[in-house]
Design a protein around this motif. Structure first.
Motif, PDB file in Angstrom:
ATOM      1  N   LEU A  84       0.952  -1.257  -0.023  1.00 26.50           N
ATOM      2  CA  LEU A  84      -0.086  -0.001  -0.082  1.00 26.50           C
ATOM      3  C   LEU A  84       0.812   1.448  -0.053  1.00 26.50           C
ATOM      4  CD1 LEU A  84      -2.653  -0.994   2.758  1.00 26.50           C
ATOM      5  CD2 LEU A  84      -2.793  -1.067   0.170  1.00 26.50           C
ATOM      6  N   ASP A  85       0.334   2.268  -0.860  1.00 27.93           N
ATOM      7  CA  ASP A  85       1.013   3.425  -0.956  1.00 27.93           C
ATOM      8  C   ASP A  85       0.460   4.437  -0.101  1.00 27.93           C
ATOM      9  OD1 ASP A  85       2.770   2.555  -2.881  1.00 27.93           O
ATOM     10  OD2 ASP A  85       1.520   3.435  -4.330  1.00 27.93           O
ATOM     11  N   TYR A  86       1.404   5.114   1.016  1.00 26.14           N
ATOM     12  CA  TYR A  86       0.891   6.147   1.870  1.00 26.14           C
ATOM     13  C   TYR A  86       1.210   7.485   1.307  1.00 26.14           C
ATOM     14  CZ  TYR A  86      -0.126   2.211   5.020  1.00 26.14           C
ATOM     15  OH  TYR A  86      -0.780   1.121   5.585  1.00 26.14           O
ATOM     16  N   TRP A  87       0.429   8.463   1.047  1.00 21.35           N
ATOM     17  CA  TRP A  87       0.619   9.551   0.402  1.00 21.35           C
ATOM     18  C   TRP A  87       0.310  10.875   1.529  1.00 21.35           C
ATOM     19  CZ3 TRP A  87       2.715  10.022  -4.455  1.00 21.35           C
ATOM     20  CH2 TRP A  87       2.401   9.139  -5.194  1.00 21.35           C
ATOM     21  N   ARG A  88       1.289  11.749   1.705  1.00 20.86           N
ATOM     22  CA  ARG A  88       0.988  12.828   2.630  1.00 20.86           C
ATOM     23  C   ARG A  88       0.904  13.918   1.738  1.00 20.86           C
ATOM     24  NH1 ARG A  88       4.527  11.752   8.088  1.00 20.86           N
ATOM     25  NH2 ARG A  88       3.250   9.930   8.794  1.00 20.86           N
ATOM     26  N   PRO A  89      -0.081  15.189   2.169  1.00 27.28           N
ATOM     27  CA  PRO A  89       0.150  16.235   1.498  1.00 27.28           C
ATOM     28  C   PRO A  89       1.212  17.371   1.745  1.00 27.28           C
ATOM     29  CG  PRO A  89      -1.446  16.358   3.370  1.00 27.28           C
ATOM     30  CD  PRO A  89      -1.062  15.204   3.316  1.00 27.28           C
ATOM     31  N   LEU A  90       1.681  17.808   1.019  1.00 22.90           N
ATOM     32  CA  LEU A  90       2.854  18.980   1.282  1.00 22.90           C
ATOM     33  C   LEU A  90       2.271  20.199   1.711  1.00 22.90           C
ATOM     34  CD1 LEU A  90       5.276  18.645  -1.757  1.00 22.90           C
ATOM     35  CD2 LEU A  90       5.304  17.345   0.659  1.00 22.90           C
ATOM     36  N   PRO A  91       2.931  20.929   2.720  1.00 27.57           N
ATOM     37  CA  PRO A  91       4.320  20.907   2.971  1.00 27.57           C
ATOM     38  C   PRO A  91       4.112  19.479   4.042  1.00 27.57           C
ATOM     39  CG  PRO A  91       3.275  22.612   4.109  1.00 27.57           C
ATOM     40  CD  PRO A  91       2.261  22.291   3.116  1.00 27.57           C
ATOM     41  N   GLN A  92       5.329  18.835   4.324  1.00 23.30           N
ATOM     42  CA  GLN A  92       5.569  17.726   5.332  1.00 23.30           C
ATOM     43  C   GLN A  92       6.989  18.126   5.826  1.00 23.30           C
ATOM     44  OE1 GLN A  92       4.223  15.202   6.630  1.00 23.30           O
ATOM     45  NE2 GLN A  92       2.137  16.048   5.576  1.00 23.30           N
ATOM     46  N   SER A  93       7.101  18.018   7.332  1.00 21.71           N
ATOM     47  CA  SER A  93       8.384  18.149   8.091  1.00 21.71           C
ATOM     48  C   SER A  93       8.798  16.941   8.685  1.00 21.71           C
ATOM     49  CB  SER A  93       7.854  18.906   9.181  1.00 21.71           C
ATOM     50  OG  SER A  93       7.334  20.282   8.721  1.00 21.71           O
ATOM     51  N   VAL A  94      10.125  16.711   8.539  1.00 23.50           N
ATOM     52  CA  VAL A  94      10.967  15.899   9.326  1.00 23.50           C
ATOM     53  C   VAL A  94      11.399  16.350  10.342  1.00 23.50           C
ATOM     54  CG1 VAL A  94      12.525  14.021   8.811  1.00 23.50           C
ATOM     55  CG2 VAL A  94      11.035  14.537   7.164  1.00 23.50           C
ATOM     56  N   TYR A  95      11.526  15.873  11.713  1.00 21.19           N
ATOM     57  CA  TYR A  95      12.260  16.485  13.096  1.00 21.19           C
ATOM     58  C   TYR A  95      13.445  15.284  13.204  1.00 21.19           C
ATOM     59  CZ  TYR A  95       8.034  19.094  12.980  1.00 21.19           C
ATOM     60  OH  TYR A  95       7.207  20.334  12.690  1.00 21.19           O
ATOM     61  N   PHE A  96      14.681  15.895  13.290  1.00 23.70           N
ATOM     62  CA  PHE A  96      15.694  14.914  13.317  1.00 23.70           C
ATOM     63  C   PHE A  96      16.277  15.318  14.881  1.00 23.70           C
ATOM     64  CE2 PHE A  96      16.189  16.250   8.883  1.00 23.70           C
ATOM     65  CZ  PHE A  96      16.390  14.733   8.447  1.00 23.70           C
ATOM     66  N   ASN A  97      16.744  14.230  15.536  1.00 19.71           N
ATOM     67  CA  ASN A  97      17.350  14.204  16.801  1.00 19.71           C
ATOM     68  C   ASN A  97      18.099  15.284  17.084  1.00 19.71           C
ATOM     69  OD1 ASN A  97      15.761  11.790  17.295  1.00 19.71           O
ATOM     70  ND2 ASN A  97      17.481  10.559  17.167  1.00 19.71           N
TER      71      ASN A  97
END
Length: 193
Positions: A84-97
């Protein structure tokens, strides 16, 4: 006197109501069945220092000419799990440690005097050093773009954060351009599905 004013009012109202001008020209024929038609396509590309960590799609160069009033929605293939493909609307953020933030974002350029959207770009943003990102964040990133008339969003009961809500809406018929290679031109005469 009141009767005379009342009679003059009735005569004036009758004359004004019966006035009619010439019929105007016919407008362009709408889609068959009155459906609203949108367009969707996918592309996969890389974010590199050479492209400024930005991928640009020029609509006119690819034979596609959306109106300035259309709405551009962009989704990112976030993960594939169990087929299954999981799509997310932009903008999307990635938080690093480390506290750094990577944002996948997009914008588009409108030529308002000519009522057209010229191009769109998906780009990296945030305070992370892009050159230090692993290829998981920059290579082979897939995006799905949905172009819909603004009338559709105002009339349909859809959740724009859910790609399937738009694609499966009975109020719109989507024209799929399929997967696009950004380095070649596309044929936009594909059948509506």
């Amino acid at each position: 006197m009141k009767k005379l004013v009342f009679i003059l009012f009735i005569i004036t109202a009758s004359v004004l109501v019966s006035c009619e001008g010439p019929m105007g020209p016919m407008g362009p024929e709408g889609p068959a069945g009155g459906e609203i038609i949108g367009t969707t396509f996918e592309f996969t590309d890389n974010f590199t220092a050479a492209n400024g960590y930005e991928v640009v799609f020029n609509f006119r160069d690819n034979g596609f000419d959306p109106y300035e009033s259309d709405v551009i929605l962009t989704y990112m293939l976030w993960q594939t799990e169990s087929g299954l493909d999981y799509w997310r609307p932009l903008p999307q953020s990635v938080y690093f440690n480390s506290g750094a933030i990577l944002v996948y974002n997009f914008d588009f350029t409108a030529d308002i005097p000519n009522d057209r959207i010229v191009d769109m770009a998906v780009f990296l943003d945030g305070d992370v050093d892009f050159s230090t990102l692993s290829s998981d964040y920059t290579r082979n990133q897939t995006f799905r773009v949905v172009v819909v008339p603004s009338d559709f969003l105002s009339k349909a009961n859809v959740d724009v954060s859910d790609l399937n809500s738009i694609l499966n809406s009975p109020e719109i018929q989507m024209k799929s351009l399929g997967k696009i290679d950004l380095n070649t031109s596309i044929d936009t005469s594909l059948e509506i599905k």
